[in-house]
Design an enzyme around this catalytic site. Structure first.
Site, PDB file in Angstrom:
ATOM      1  N   LYS A   1       0.844  -1.194   0.000  1.00  0.00           N
ATOM      2  CA  LYS A   1       0.000   0.000   0.000  1.00  0.00           C
ATOM      3  C   LYS A   1       0.883   1.249   0.000  1.00  0.00           C
ATOM      4  O   LYS A   1       1.936   1.264   0.652  1.00  0.00           O
ATOM      5  CB  LYS A   1      -0.904  -0.032   1.241  1.00  0.00           C
ATOM      6  CG  LYS A   1      -1.973   1.048   1.289  1.00  0.00           C
ATOM      7  CD  LYS A   1      -2.853   0.903   2.548  1.00  0.00           C
ATOM      8  CE  LYS A   1      -3.943   1.962   2.585  1.00  0.00           C
ATOM      9  NZ  LYS A   1      -4.806   1.849   3.781  1.00  0.00           N
TER      10      LYS A   1
ATOM     11  N   SER B   1      -9.960   2.285   2.881  1.00  0.00           N
ATOM     12  CA  SER B   1      -9.009   2.987   2.061  1.00  0.00           C
ATOM     13  C   SER B   1      -8.048   2.071   1.299  1.00  0.00           C
ATOM     14  O   SER B   1      -7.436   2.513   0.320  1.00  0.00           O
ATOM     15  CB  SER B   1      -8.169   3.920   2.935  1.00  0.00           C
ATOM     16  OG  SER B   1      -7.357   3.182   3.832  1.00  0.00           O
TER      17      SER B   1
ATOM     18  N   SER C   1     -10.420  -0.018   7.100  1.00  0.00           N
ATOM     19  CA  SER C   1      -9.797   0.123   5.781  1.00  0.00           C
ATOM     20  C   SER C   1      -9.119  -1.128   5.243  1.00  0.00           C
ATOM     21  O   SER C   1      -8.681  -1.140   4.093  1.00  0.00           O
ATOM     22  CB  SER C   1      -8.756   1.243   5.805  1.00  0.00           C
ATOM     23  OG  SER C   1      -9.378   2.498   5.769  1.00  0.00           O
TER      24      SER C   1
END
Lengths: 95, 495
Positions: free
Chosen positions: B78, B158, B182
């Site tokens: 990420k 997210s 998330s």
């Protein structure tokens, strides 16, 4: 509690985010929606309840107070938008 | 054997150790899958050369018989994780051009365990969002679609790029982070597995901070076994994060015994929300039946402060964010606005932050500034922290009754369409995290497991919540749920 444009402008100033005057009414509206949602917390009986400071019951570790890092000026400055003579450079602060 | 990029971590690991494939072959398969998946916008920074270099090193280690847990396995990272010399922007314009001089502890742990980084994954800006629509890179897209409808769906947020990449087999697994849901919400939206460990299990050092008392990293994978393998490689004590727990890391994979007989699974009545879609209700009932069939004891429980979790979160998280994001000032890294004649340092801050932050980030920074400002600190911030204490106590009370894990839906709906929430007010988007956010506030481990499809053919997930530090036990229960649900569906390739 309702947030007006003056308060929205003050919060933007405190947060150091430039907001154009014409954007303030919409911003104040959004704040009010979110704060209206948050107001639900007033229904909770919090008498005698301590505010949480740490989610896990742990004691912060200590270490000997000695220098463990440093001498990395080039690395520290490598991402600066403006670095000169080993310093971060910014616009003039004092008139 | 299926295509190499479609393998699970465990299958690929076993194939590598048996000499049936090489890390180079696995990595090349993923790189070519990534190349063909631009439409998903999952990978936003590509590091093929670095990947092939690490794959060669991994193959050499395997040849010498030195193959740690993740050796040779290609994964995505990420964008929130700082990776040395590789762009790390947290999905924000304000970190444009930032090349970290250091590596986050979690990505370093994975590299030490032999994992091969393929590149950086799309995400909501500063991890603030539930649909990956606040990213400076544009939307990540869910590989799943509603039947034959070609409307683009959100992979959740997210960690939307991570979820999309794993579901579309662009990588074998990915890292995510979870502040209010998330990891778990995007996992549920894409038919993948995502675990947020206990607060303190994974070091936060080198992960761009959003809300420091809530943020935790975790793996996003194709199976519960893979989650166990990858979580073990990610976590461990780190002196560089003062909240990192100095506890031994169990062998999580060894805990997958398949036996949950006699375990007490709590079903919280407060999670039965008004207006919850019938399909979510049915999924939950099916999950309860599966747990029961596996020999667990089902216990009705109450977590009375559940409805106050989201409002408390929307005080605490923005408050911490406003403090953490104060560092983006155009001085030390990232974007600096072009200044006009006569502009001083205050104008530089204000213009830089106005240009560098997107609308949702600005909104949250300003809400956080407001709730921390003089005169409102007690009414908002301290009240929210008191409510947080009560939310944690709800869980402590049920665990004290002997509950081993809690079963809930992971999300209130299946994946929605990109753009569908644009006109809704911000609070409507926040409701996505209604089932997950309590877990962050209480610092507990939670895992999302794919458990079924809705009538449009979209995946739905269930969430299991465990006791603090009991990830091994939680993974064991999740593994039983996964086996019973037998979720094997994959999205049809259209990209």
């Amino acid at each position: 509690m309702s947030i007006d444009e003056t308060t929205a402008a003050r919060v933007a100033k405190l947060a150091r985010i430039k907001v154009e005057p014409e954007a303030l009414p919409a911003l104040a509206g959004e704040f009010n929606t979110i704060l209206g949602f948050i107001e639900q917390l007033n229904q909770v009986d919090i008498a005698g309840v301590e505010p949480m400071t740490s989610v896990t019951p742990q004691v912060l570790k200590r270490r000997v107070d000695v220098v463990t890092d440093g001498d990395q000026q080039d690395k520290v400055l490598s991402n600066a938008p403006d670095a000169r003579e080993g310093f971060f450079a910014v616009p003039k602060v004092v008139e | 054997m299926s295509k190499l990029n479609e393998l699970s971590l465990s299958a690929a690991r076993d194939a590598l150790r048996a000499g049936e494939t090489t890390s180079k072959e696995l990595t090349e398969a993923c790189l070519s899958a990534i190349e063909g998946a631009g439409a998903l916008n999952a990978f936003v920074h590509h590091t093929p050369e670095l990947a092939l270099e690490r794959a060669a090193a991994a193959d050499a280690r395997i040849a010498k018989g030195d193959a740690p847990g993740m050796c040779g396995l290609p994964i995505g990272i990420k964008d929130l994780f700082c990776t040395k010399g590789v762009p790390s922007q947290a999905g924000s314009r304000i970190l444009e051009g930032f090349l970290p001089e250091y590596e986050s502890t979690v990505s370093q742990n994975l590299a030490d365990a032999g994992a091969v980084m393929l590149g950086k994954l799309n995400m909501d800006e500063f991890a603030m969002g539930s649909s990956n629509e606040t990213s400076t890179y544009g939307n990540a897209v869910n590989p799943w679609r509603r039947g034959n409808d070609d409307a683009q769906l959100t992979p959740g947020g997210s960690s939307g790029g991570s979820a999309s990449a794993v579901a579309a087999d662009l990588c074998l697994a990915a890292t995510g982070t979870d502040t209010g849901g998330s990891i778990r919400q995007p996992a549920a939206f894409t038919g993948t597995v995502g675990i947020k460990p206990t607060y303190g299990r994974c070091s936060r050092w080198g992960i761009v901070a959003f809300a420091s008392s809530l943020d935790q990293a975790g793996p996003m994978t194709k199976s519960v076994r893979d989650a166990a393998i990858m979580l073990e490689a990610m976590c461990g004590h780190d002196p560089k994060d003062s909240t990192s727990a100095d506890l031994p890391v169990p062998n999580f994979e060894a805990a997958l015994s398949g036996d949950i007989r006699g375990k007490k699974i709590g079903i919280p009545k407060e999670y039965r929300m008004d207006g919850m879609p019938q399909e979510i209700e049915t999924l939950w009932s099916d999950g309860i039946a599966m747990m029961k069939d596996a020999g667990a004891e089902i216990v009705d429980i109450s977590l009375p402060h559940t409805k106050y979790a989201l409002p408390a979160y929307y005080v605490i998280a923005p408050a911490e964010a406003s403090s953490n994001l104060a560092r983006y000032d155009g001085v030390r890294y990232g974007h600096r606005a072009r200044l006009d004649q006569g502009d001083g340092i205050t104008e530089m801050y204000e213009k830089t932050r106005a240009e560098g932050f997107g609308d949702e980030v600005k909104r949250r920074v300003m809400i956080g500034t407001y709730v921390l400002s003089a005169g409102f600190y007690d009414a908002y911030y301290n009240r929210a922290r008191r409510v947080r204490t009560l939310i944690k106590k709800d869980f402590e009370d049920v665990f004290a009754q002997g509950i081993d894990a809690i079963l809930t839906p992971a999300t209130p709906s299946a994946a929605f369409g990109l753009g569908e929430m644009t006109d809704a007010d911000p609070v409507a988007m926040y409701l996505n995290d209604v089932f997950t956010v309590t877990v962050n506030l209480a610092g507990l481990p939670g895992i999302a497991v794919p458990a079924g499809l809705d009538k449009q053919g979209l995946p739905l997930g269930l969430q299991l919540i465990g006791q603090p530090w009991a990830e091994a036990d939680l993974l064991c229960t999740a593994h039983v749920l996964e086996q019973a649900a037998g979720f094997v569906a994959k999205p049809a390739k259209w990209w």
